[in-house]
Design a protein around this motif. Sequence first.
Motif, PDB file in Angstrom:
ATOM      1  N   GLY A 207       3.483 -16.953  11.789  1.00 40.02           N
ATOM      2  CA  GLY A 207       2.809 -16.076  12.746  1.00 40.02           C
ATOM      3  C   GLY A 207       2.419 -14.710  12.228  1.00 40.02           C
ATOM      4  O   GLY A 207       1.901 -13.894  12.998  1.00 40.02           O
ATOM      5  N   SER A 208       2.668 -14.425  10.940  1.00 38.74           N
ATOM      6  CA  SER A 208       2.234 -13.149  10.368  1.00 38.74           C
ATOM      7  C   SER A 208       1.613 -13.406   9.006  1.00 38.74           C
ATOM      8  O   SER A 208       2.075 -14.271   8.262  1.00 38.74           O
ATOM      9  CB  SER A 208       3.423 -12.190  10.205  1.00 38.74           C
ATOM     10  N   GLY A 209       0.577 -12.631   8.672  1.00 41.74           N
ATOM     11  CA  GLY A 209      -0.025 -12.767   7.341  1.00 41.74           C
ATOM     12  C   GLY A 209       0.248 -11.558   6.497  1.00 41.74           C
ATOM     13  O   GLY A 209      -0.319 -11.402   5.423  1.00 41.74           O
ATOM     14  N   TYR A 210       1.119 -10.652   6.984  1.00 40.19           N
ATOM     15  CA  TYR A 210       1.228  -9.334   6.367  1.00 40.19           C
ATOM     16  C   TYR A 210       2.380  -9.183   5.386  1.00 40.19           C
ATOM     17  O   TYR A 210       3.522  -9.520   5.706  1.00 40.19           O
ATOM     18  CB  TYR A 210       1.372  -8.254   7.447  1.00 40.19           C
ATOM     19  N   GLY A 211       2.100  -8.601   4.247  1.00 41.16           N
ATOM     20  CA  GLY A 211       3.095  -8.092   3.294  1.00 41.16           C
ATOM     21  C   GLY A 211       4.394  -8.878   3.246  1.00 41.16           C
ATOM     22  O   GLY A 211       4.405 -10.094   3.041  1.00 41.16           O
ATOM     23  N   GLY A 212       5.471  -8.142   3.436  1.00 41.86           N
ATOM     24  CA  GLY A 212       6.799  -8.731   3.298  1.00 41.86           C
ATOM     25  C   GLY A 212       7.084  -9.878   4.264  1.00 41.86           C
ATOM     26  O   GLY A 212       8.034 -10.632   4.070  1.00 41.86           O
ATOM     27  N   ASN A 213       6.264 -10.048   5.311  1.00 47.54           N
ATOM     28  CA  ASN A 213       6.449 -11.188   6.215  1.00 47.54           C
ATOM     29  C   ASN A 213       5.883 -12.467   5.611  1.00 47.54           C
ATOM     30  O   ASN A 213       6.277 -13.566   6.020  1.00 47.54           O
ATOM     31  CB  ASN A 213       5.702 -10.964   7.544  1.00 47.54           C
ATOM     32  N   ALA A 214       4.912 -12.316   4.700  1.00 44.11           N
ATOM     33  CA  ALA A 214       4.106 -13.464   4.272  1.00 44.11           C
ATOM     34  C   ALA A 214       4.157 -13.724   2.764  1.00 44.11           C
ATOM     35  O   ALA A 214       4.055 -14.867   2.329  1.00 44.11           O
ATOM     36  CB  ALA A 214       2.652 -13.248   4.700  1.00 44.11           C
ATOM     37  N   LEU A 215       4.289 -12.658   1.970  1.00 44.40           N
ATOM     38  CA  LEU A 215       4.425 -12.822   0.522  1.00 44.40           C
ATOM     39  C   LEU A 215       5.905 -13.078   0.295  1.00 44.40           C
ATOM     40  O   LEU A 215       6.690 -12.160   0.085  1.00 44.40           O
ATOM     41  CB  LEU A 215       3.967 -11.562  -0.219  1.00 44.40           C
ATOM     42  N   LEU A 216       6.297 -14.345   0.371  1.00 44.33           N
ATOM     43  CA  LEU A 216       7.725 -14.653   0.510  1.00 44.33           C
ATOM     44  C   LEU A 216       8.536 -14.380  -0.752  1.00 44.33           C
ATOM     45  O   LEU A 216       9.761 -14.352  -0.709  1.00 44.33           O
ATOM     46  CB  LEU A 216       7.913 -16.099   0.989  1.00 44.33           C
ATOM     47  N   GLY A 217       7.847 -14.176  -1.889  1.00 47.97           N
ATOM     48  CA  GLY A 217       8.591 -13.839  -3.109  1.00 47.97           C
ATOM     49  C   GLY A 217       9.219 -12.452  -3.014  1.00 47.97           C
ATOM     50  O   GLY A 217      10.218 -12.166  -3.677  1.00 47.97           O
ATOM     51  N   LYS A 218       8.645 -11.606  -2.179  1.00 50.00           N
ATOM     52  CA  LYS A 218       9.007 -10.186  -2.181  1.00 50.00           C
ATOM     53  C   LYS A 218      10.328  -9.957  -1.437  1.00 50.00           C
ATOM     54  O   LYS A 218      11.396 -10.224  -1.966  1.00 50.00           O
ATOM     55  CB  LYS A 218       7.839  -9.381  -1.587  1.00 50.00           C
ATOM     56  N   LYS A 219      10.290  -9.469  -0.223  1.00 50.50           N
ATOM     57  CA  LYS A 219      11.529  -9.099   0.453  1.00 50.50           C
ATOM     58  C   LYS A 219      12.365 -10.332   0.832  1.00 50.50           C
ATOM     59  O   LYS A 219      13.595 -10.314   0.753  1.00 50.50           O
ATOM     60  CB  LYS A 219      11.233  -8.241   1.690  1.00 50.50           C
ATOM     61  N   CYS A 220      11.693 -11.423   1.253  1.00 53.02           N
ATOM     62  CA  CYS A 220      12.432 -12.601   1.721  1.00 53.02           C
ATOM     63  C   CYS A 220      13.242 -13.229   0.582  1.00 53.02           C
ATOM     64  O   CYS A 220      14.439 -13.459   0.718  1.00 53.02           O
ATOM     65  CB  CYS A 220      11.479 -13.629   2.328  1.00 53.02           C
ATOM     66  N   HIS A 221      12.561 -13.509  -0.549  1.00 50.87           N
ATOM     67  CA  HIS A 221      13.257 -14.130  -1.675  1.00 50.87           C
ATOM     68  C   HIS A 221      14.008 -13.081  -2.498  1.00 50.87           C
ATOM     69  O   HIS A 221      15.229 -13.144  -2.638  1.00 50.87           O
ATOM     70  CB  HIS A 221      12.253 -14.904  -2.546  1.00 50.87           C
ATOM     71  N   ALA A 222      13.244 -12.088  -3.035  1.00 50.69           N
ATOM     72  CA  ALA A 222      13.818 -11.206  -4.069  1.00 50.69           C
ATOM     73  C   ALA A 222      14.904 -10.292  -3.511  1.00 50.69           C
ATOM     74  O   ALA A 222      15.675  -9.725  -4.276  1.00 50.69           O
ATOM     75  CB  ALA A 222      12.721 -10.403  -4.743  1.00 50.69           C
ATOM     76  N   LEU A 223      14.979 -10.126  -2.178  1.00 51.79           N
ATOM     77  CA  LEU A 223      16.080  -9.337  -1.620  1.00 51.79           C
ATOM     78  C   LEU A 223      16.989 -10.154  -0.706  1.00 51.79           C
ATOM     79  O   LEU A 223      18.175 -10.282  -0.975  1.00 51.79           O
ATOM     80  CB  LEU A 223      15.543  -8.094  -0.895  1.00 51.79           C
ATOM     81  N   ARG A 224      16.462 -10.744   0.375  1.00 51.46           N
ATOM     82  CA  ARG A 224      17.398 -11.365   1.335  1.00 51.46           C
ATOM     83  C   ARG A 224      18.091 -12.589   0.731  1.00 51.46           C
ATOM     84  O   ARG A 224      19.311 -12.699   0.776  1.00 51.46           O
ATOM     85  CB  ARG A 224      16.683 -11.713   2.651  1.00 51.46           C
TER      86      ARG A 224
END
Length: 596
Positions: A207-224
């Motif tokens: 439901g989101s195409g934006y930044g850390g919501n959608a580029l899953l390598g970034k905050k979702c993978h590389a941090l959480r």
Amino acid sequence: MNAVSEVSIAGSAGSSLKALNDWVTEVAALTRPERIHWCDGSDAENAALVAAMEADGTLVRLNHDTHPGSWLHRSDPDDVARVEHLTFVCTPERDEAGPNNHWMAPADAHAKIDALFDGCMEGRTMYVIPYCMGPIDSPLSRCGVEITDSPYVVANMRIMTRMGAPALARIEREGTFVKGLHSTGELDPDRRFIMHFPEELAIKSYGSGYGGNALLGKKCHALRIASHQARSEGWLAEHMLILGVTNPQGETHYIAAAFPSACGKTNLAMLIPPEGYRRDGWTINTIGDDICWMRPGKDGRLYAINPEAGFFGVAPGTSAKSNPSALASIQSNTIFTNVGVTADNQPWWEGLGEGEPVTDWRGDPYDADTRPAAHPNARFTVSAKQCPSWSPEAENPEGVPISAIVFGGRRPSLVPLVFQARDWTHGVLVGAAMGSETTAAATGAVGVMRRDPMAMKPFCGYNFADYFSHWLSFDDGNNKLPQIFHVNWFRKGEGGDFLWPGFGDNLRVLEWMIGRVKGEAAAVETPIGWLPAAEDLNLDGVELTGEARQKLFGFEREGWKNEFDSIGEYLDSYGPRMPQALKDEQKLILVKLSVS
Ligand code: SAT
Ligand code: MN
């Protein structure tokens, strides 16, 4: 899309790894795309995707004489930032996620979000993006595969990660990868979730195409997800920039620094030394601007890599004065999201300092009374290699040795310019107690003080109490740990103005830190740590008022007593899981503060 190789769903095998093929087949059965495209990361693939996005309006061509290879994307006006209230960590036990996360039981979360994914890619292309976080040949790197229906996500992931064939080869060799499933869905905020399943190394975002919501390598993978993995594997996944400071003698010290989103990490990572320092031969080398993975090396020092390959930086405020390196980086091959546009089709944002907007970020004629030209969280996506201060050490598979860790936030009052923690445990408390005013990087009120331990409040994939224990565990008697510092570039005077010039002048503070690391620079011991006197910093060429000197280098006992009471309450709010060592440290400092 002719140049794009397409694989039909039926019977197609995109990888030699069964686990990957099985997962892709399973996702396709749920989302029912018309086509599946395995991304190889090639130039031809990117060109075809960009052409298709230009044709359907997803990307708007910018002035290619002034900004070759650059594009504008306008996101949905209701989809312009991370959404922390819709972001969940789904561990079997609620306590594992901790009070710092929104939690949902894994089975409930899967059921809820799978219902949204059901048939959501009908008529669309499903992209399979193999990516590597970190240098492709580094033992510190970790891989993932993102499945998405957004070509904008593919184009951004290609810049932000090592994406495509080499990553797939590593995944096939290793057999493990983080599974990220994403769909832009209907972009309806009521049908939007960002779910993390750390035990399954899985992410689902809808439901989101934006930044850390959608580029899953970034905050979702590389941090959480990575923070969770790092805990069991003995390393740290942190929301930190990494920079190298080289002094006139040619010695380089690497510094990792944690600040909340939109507090100047990109600016610090690309700092331009002040005139006198440049003349003397100081240089800054940029390794990363947002995320840092560190682990102890054989010599006991912490070695760090930047898992990312690009910058997803905040555009507003970026100018030839504030960050010339960032501005130079984004003159070509850049995707701009939610900026304004000038009459001759150049990207424009508030604080750029030149040109004039005619169109705002929503595509309407610019009217200063309606809205700013650029959204306050407008971004640029660009390869790190385009940055003039980018260091080839960013590709070093061993990582770079870290001399100092810095914590900081937006603190208009109380907190001085810089202080040094007495030891590791004290430093962990300094990080745990970090506070900052909120920014436009997440939806919600801006300018509200909140505790943001180690700038990880939105990003720690497990209970903060366990996270602090993990940090404390590095002090095992064998490691040669970095010194820990706290900085505040945002201290304000009575009149509401910033007291410290910031930007390039922050090197003066970094020089003092390196002096402390080497045992050369002076400081005064106070209950909150080691503070420099104004004379201990090189302030040649900086004009500071009396008020500024007093507030930037002073120690306000009464205010700190209140602050430590509130830190104590904060630690207690985690209950018995909070490590006793941190509570003892807080009490010890409170006692010292009470003896005047
Ligand atoms: O939206 S992102 O999380 O990628 C950027 C940020 O908030 O730091
Ligand atoms: Mn960030």
